[in-house]
Enzyme design. Structure first.
Site, mmCIF file in Angstrom:
data_model
loop_
_atom_site.group_PDB
_atom_site.id
_atom_site.type_symbol
_atom_site.label_atom_id
_atom_site.label_comp_id
_atom_site.label_asym_id
_atom_site.label_seq_id
_atom_site.Cartn_x
_atom_site.Cartn_y
_atom_site.Cartn_z
ATOM 1 N N ASP A 89 0.842 -1.197 0.000
ATOM 2 C CA ASP A 89 0.000 0.000 0.000
ATOM 3 C C ASP A 89 0.876 1.245 0.000
ATOM 4 O O ASP A 89 2.069 1.200 0.331
ATOM 5 C CB ASP A 89 -0.947 0.010 1.206
ATOM 6 C CG ASP A 89 -0.238 0.106 2.546
ATOM 7 O OD1 ASP A 89 0.799 -0.577 2.708
ATOM 8 O OD2 ASP A 89 -0.697 0.851 3.431
ATOM 9 N N GLU A 154 0.196 -0.812 5.956
ATOM 10 C CA GLU A 154 1.289 -0.204 6.704
ATOM 11 C C GLU A 154 1.125 1.304 6.796
ATOM 12 O O GLU A 154 1.412 1.906 7.840
ATOM 13 C CB GLU A 154 2.629 -0.542 6.047
ATOM 14 C CG GLU A 154 3.846 -0.259 6.926
ATOM 15 C CD GLU A 154 4.333 1.180 6.867
ATOM 16 O OE1 GLU A 154 5.076 1.593 7.774
ATOM 17 O OE2 GLU A 154 3.958 1.905 5.914
ATOM 18 N N ASP A 181 12.461 -1.180 4.387
ATOM 19 C CA ASP A 181 11.516 -0.052 4.383
ATOM 20 C C ASP A 181 12.146 1.134 5.097
ATOM 21 O O ASP A 181 11.458 1.993 5.633
ATOM 22 C CB ASP A 181 10.207 -0.468 5.083
ATOM 23 C CG ASP A 181 9.062 0.498 4.789
ATOM 24 O OD1 ASP A 181 9.188 1.318 3.870
ATOM 25 O OD2 ASP A 181 8.040 0.445 5.506
ATOM 26 N N ARG A 329 6.646 10.935 18.140
ATOM 27 C CA ARG A 329 7.601 9.858 17.880
ATOM 28 C C ARG A 329 8.235 9.477 19.217
ATOM 29 O O ARG A 329 8.731 10.348 19.939
ATOM 30 C CB ARG A 329 8.662 10.307 16.883
ATOM 31 C CG ARG A 329 8.104 10.697 15.532
ATOM 32 C CD ARG A 329 7.569 9.514 14.739
ATOM 33 N NE ARG A 329 6.991 9.954 13.464
ATOM 34 C CZ ARG A 329 6.616 9.139 12.486
ATOM 35 N NH1 ARG A 329 6.739 7.832 12.634
ATOM 36 N NH2 ARG A 329 6.100 9.619 11.391
ATOM 37 N N HIS A 428 6.216 9.866 0.841
ATOM 38 C CA HIS A 428 5.082 10.551 1.470
ATOM 39 C C HIS A 428 4.870 11.950 0.892
ATOM 40 O O HIS A 428 4.027 12.694 1.389
ATOM 41 C CB HIS A 428 5.242 10.668 2.998
ATOM 42 C CG HIS A 428 5.136 9.367 3.723
ATOM 43 N ND1 HIS A 428 4.719 9.276 5.044
ATOM 44 C CD2 HIS A 428 5.384 8.101 3.331
ATOM 45 C CE1 HIS A 428 4.733 8.003 5.422
ATOM 46 N NE2 HIS A 428 5.140 7.281 4.391
#
Length: 460
Positions: A89, A154, A181, A329, A428
């Site tokens: 995806d 994901e 990744d 994060r 992204h």
């Protein structure tokens, strides 16, 4: 690795790139319901490709969301079993007008392939298929046993993969988990990521009056939802770049002297970051370098703010609604659930007057670290060095792959993050791309790695 395997990859490069272009054409955006069929199409594409390269027991497993594709080749008794994880995806493509070429019509320019998913993660997952295929086609066997687990969620936090993993522990059992990744530090500098930050996401919704109000009639007498939101958001940090949520840093594992020294040896060029990003200066938590801030320190970031009139010109209203999307994060030993609770307490304690505040929790994932002196990681380092001819760097990653911590908890196997992307490849973002130099060298590195593992990894 045998020379004929390398020759095979050279001779079939154009054919393989054509296959990758086909995969990249599928609009498998997991976050958008209107692309559900496209996501399923990508799952079926992966299943067909795994079958074609010689994998067995290929199956598209349905979940409550998007499918998980499984396949294996278990014909090397006594040899290590590797579980390869990837995802098919991709992220949404907005804003579309900033793309120089259509995001789902892959183009090769200057030895880079441009398309959504080129680097994250279709391109890197595809490399694993081609590495396995090359060895099988030229030798008839593999130096290791292999299992594939390729998911379609994901980019939305893998909501259904933990349950799938728990239900299929025996199916996914392996000696090691390998994921591509992540990225390299810079061109020509192979990098193994031995840790990832975790994730905690939420949305804040502010509600004031029953509807937008005329700013002349009500301005100064009724709370403005945007003002309330901005005031609330401003309480999350101080002027030193530190998060002011009480307890936020309480469980943060301190950076060791060895890690500090290792990062210093990388000679990271912060000036290059300034030039690349076109910013006048870097900013973050005081007392830490850029690498430390982005790898081993926790963050709280506002990812989006909305509310009020967005059109051209002026509309004199007091917005009745406003909102913000926030992600943190996290680093060892922070717990996503605990951080979410601390955030909610902070928001409640700083709730603006004259409005209602609603908090919705979203993505979360635990941080992950594995010792970089593990034999499987060191074997990966040797594989990189055979192809790139320079020493391998060992780093932590600032991003999150939430499922990594889940695999660690459920399957209890070491994880090796072998990435081949670059920080500048716009994953992204518009104009995502993947350098074909790393595509080519990456496949060779993976081929070498399987033989290194055969010699290095002791089977349980």
């Amino acid at each position: 690795m045998e020379q004929k395997t390398q020759d095979y990859l050279t001779e079939n490069r154009d054919k393989h790139l054509t296959e990758l272009v086909d995969l990249l054409s599928i609009q498998s955006i997991s976050a958008l319901p209107e692309h559900k069929d496209d996501v399923k199409k990508a799952a079926n594409w992966m299943a067909d490709a795994l079958t074609e390269i010689g994998m067995e027991h290929v199956k598209v497993h349905e979940t409550k969301g998007h499918p998980v594709v499984y396949a294996d080749w278990l014909n090397a008794p006594g040899k290590p079993t590797v579980l390869i994880y990837g995802h098919y995806d991709v992220q949404p493509v907005d804003p579309l007008h900033l793309w120089d070429s259509p995001p789902f019509e892959a183009e090769i320019r200057d030895e880079k392939i441009y398309a959504r998913g080129a680097s994250d993660d279709k391109g890197q997952t595809f490399m694993h298929l081609k590495a396995i295929q090359a060895i099988l086609e030229t030798t008839g066997t593999l130096p290791i046993n292999v299992k594939f687990c390729i998911e379609g969620e994901e980019e939305i936090g893998s909501p259904n993969l933990p349950a799938f993993t728990e239900e299929n522990k025996e199916l996914l059992a392996a000696d090691i988990l390998v994921i591509s990744d992540t990225g390299m530090l810079e061109p020509g500098k192979p990098t193994i990521c031995y840790g990832l930050r975790g994730l905690c996401g939420l949305q804040i919704d502010i509600k004031g009056a029953k509807g937008d109000l005329h700013s002349g009639l009500y301005g100064g007498g009724v709370q403005n939802a945007i003002h309330a939101l901005v005031n609330l958001v401003s309480t999350f940090h101080n002027e030193h770049g530190q998060v002011t949520v009480e307890g936020f840093y309480d469980k943060v594992a301190a950076l060791t002297d060895e890690e500090k020294a290792a990062y210093a040896e990388l000679n990271f060029d912060e000036e290059a970051v300034l030039k690349e990003l076109h910013v006048p200066e870097l900013f973050g938590e005081e007392g830490y370098t850029y690498l430390e801030r982005t790898w081993v320190r926790p963050t709280l970031e506002v990812n989006g703010i909305y509310g009020g009139f967005q059109g051209e010109g002026i509309k004199t209203v007091l917005p009745s609604e406003a909102g913000a999307k926030i992600t943190c994060r996290l680093v060892p030993d922070q717990d996503p659930d605990e951080i979410a609770e601390l955030l909610q307490k902070h928001i409640e304690a700083h709730k603006p007057k004259g409005v209602e505040v609603k908090v919705s929790l979203f993505d979360k994932g635990a941080p992950f670290v594995t010792p970089f002196d593990h034999p499987a990681i060191q074997a990966a380092g040797r594989a990189y060095e055979k192809v790139y001819q320079v020493p391998t760097s060992y780093t932590r990653g600032g991003g999150s792959i939430p499922i990594v911590a889940t695999f660690d908890e459920i399957l209890n196997i070491p994880t090796v993050l072998m990435g081949f992307g670059l920080p500048t490849e716009n994953f992204h973002a518009p104009n995502e791309h993947f350098h074909l130099e790393n595509y080519d060298k990456g496949i060779l590195t993976l081929c070498h790695y399987w033989y290194e593992l055969e010699k290095t990894l002791k089977v349980k």
